[in-house]
Design an enzyme around this catalytic site. Structure first.
Site, PDB file in Angstrom:
ATOM      1  N   ASP A   9      -2.815 -12.015   5.808  1.00  0.00           N
ATOM      2  CA  ASP A   9      -3.907 -12.641   6.551  1.00  0.00           C
ATOM      3  C   ASP A   9      -5.197 -12.531   5.748  1.00  0.00           C
ATOM      4  OD1 ASP A   9      -5.353 -13.730   8.793  1.00  0.00           O
ATOM      5  OD2 ASP A   9      -6.002 -11.689   9.275  1.00  0.00           O
ATOM      6  N   LYS A  14       0.889  -1.174   0.000  1.00  0.00           N
ATOM      7  CA  LYS A  14       0.000   0.000   0.000  1.00  0.00           C
ATOM      8  C   LYS A  14       0.920   1.214   0.000  1.00  0.00           C
ATOM      9  CE  LYS A  14      -4.104   1.892   0.108  1.00  0.00           C
ATOM     10  NZ  LYS A  14      -5.052   1.807  -1.025  1.00  0.00           N
TER      11      LYS A  14
END
Ligand code: IPM
Ligand code: MG
Length: 363
Positions: free
Chosen positions: A246, A190
């Protein structure tokens, strides 16, 4: 070869029992010792990761782990919650590299919520960094907001951070894995918003110089989440941080039809590892004998391959699982019209039978 068996909570004990039976059927010199972990350990010893369990895991060549967690522990203070056991094991054993393959078995193409042509033949590997990021970053906690528009209000905060060596070592794992497969790595970040992930992107780009034979692409995590359901077969190896990994690994799991099929390996720098199904403890179906043991059985295969140097035994397990699926046996999560619904134990029986060469019957 010493294996620590940590069944845990919920469906953990049922599925691990089947994987242990499969391991025994291989007739290898395996020494297996069981210890409680998670909620089960809290009940027995007052702590989700008791010293004795940690010692057993540290002394073993590999750890086979079931699952931890139950809603009934949700109100315990955080250090005593079952999830702390798996986080503690990862940290104490230095298991920084989490490999989560998402493979769509030909027999299960129709179990996916995506169109069969999008997932048929899918074979991607998520390499998730497992001991850093916002999961472990300090400081964290609650306090009174020191500044900003809400100064003076109660607030909570966590810290996202990655050091250069942490990024380098997980990047090497990803590039080396890609070399043995489709030779492409997608690094998910990101970087458009977060300092931590601009640094991640820079370091991965530097490490890539050592792997000219592997293609590297960078992708923002929001786009990666979208591409995973749009064109999942465009991926080969995905490498990313702890939290993005995750989330994306659960998403990737569903592409394959059922999270009940997916194994995982968490490795340290010397290939010692902890092996667990990618799914959780599913307390709603615990004790009913209906859970799918295949993810745990396939985790045992990964254990033989990565930590115990027994690739042939690993192949035997994987072939047996294929044979059982080809014979039409299905637990509820992967059942469809025209296949035979079986329980946890029967599924384990069938894999054992396939390994020992006995024929599998359909009902
Ligand atoms: C996983 C799980 C764990 C995680 C939880 C149980 C702490 O979701 O292994 O993906 O967040 O890493
Ligand atoms: Mg998860």
């Amino acid at each position: 070869m010493k294996i620590a068996i940590l069944p845990g909570d919920g469906i953990g004990p049922e599925i691990v029992a089947e994987a242990v039976r499969v391991l025994r059927a291989l007739e290898l010199p395996l020494e297996m010792e069981t210890a409680p972990v998670g909620g089960a350990a809290y009940e027995a010893h007052g702590h989700p990761l008791p010293e004795s369990t940690l010692k057993l895991a540290q002394a073993a060549d590999a750890v086979l782990f079931g699952a931890v967690g139950d809603w009934k522990y949700d109100r315990l203070e955080r250090p005593l919650r079952p999830e702390q056991a798996i986080l503690g094991l990862r940290k104490h054993l230095g298991l920084f590299a989490n490999l989560r393959p998402a493979i769509c078995y030909p027999q299960l193409t129709h179990a996916s919520s995506l169109k069969p042509e999008l997932v048929a033949g899918l074979d991607i590997l998520i390499v998730r960094e497992l001991t850093g990021d916002i999961y472990f970053g300090q400081p964290r906690g609650r306090r009174t907001a020191p500044d900003g528009a809400f100064a003076g209000a109660p607030e909570a905060f966590d810290t996202m951070r990655y050091s250069r060596p942490e990024i380098e070592r997980i990047a090497h794992v990803a590039f080396q894995a890609a070399r043995k497969r489709g030779k492409k790595v997608t690094s998910v970040d990101k970087a458009n918003v977060l300092e931590t992930f601009q640094f991640w992107k820079d370091v991965v780009t530097e490490v890539h110089v050592q792997y000219p034979d592997v293609q590297l692409e960078h992708m923002y995590v929001d786009n990666a989440a979208m591409q995973l359901v749009k064109a999942p077969k465009a991926f080969d190896v995905i490498v990313t941080g702890n939290m993005f990994g995750d989330i994306l690994s659960d998403e990737a799991a569903m592409l394959t039809g059922s999270i009940g099929m997916l194994p995982s390996a968490s490795l340290d720098a010397n290939n010692k590892g902890l092996y667990e199904p990618s799914h959780g403890s599913a307390p709603d179906i615990a004790g009913k004998g209906v859970a799918n043991p295949l993810a745990t059985i396939l985790s045992a295969a990964m254990m033989l391959r990565y930590s115990l140097a027994q690739p042939e035994a690993a192949d035997r397990i994987e072939r047996a699982v294929q044979a059982v699926l080809a014979a039409g046996l299905r637990t509820g999560d992967i059942w469809s019209e025209g296949t035979t619904r079986v329980g946890t134990r029967e599924m384990g029986d069938a894999v054992v039978a396939a390994i020992t060469g006995k024929t599998i019957t359909k009902s």
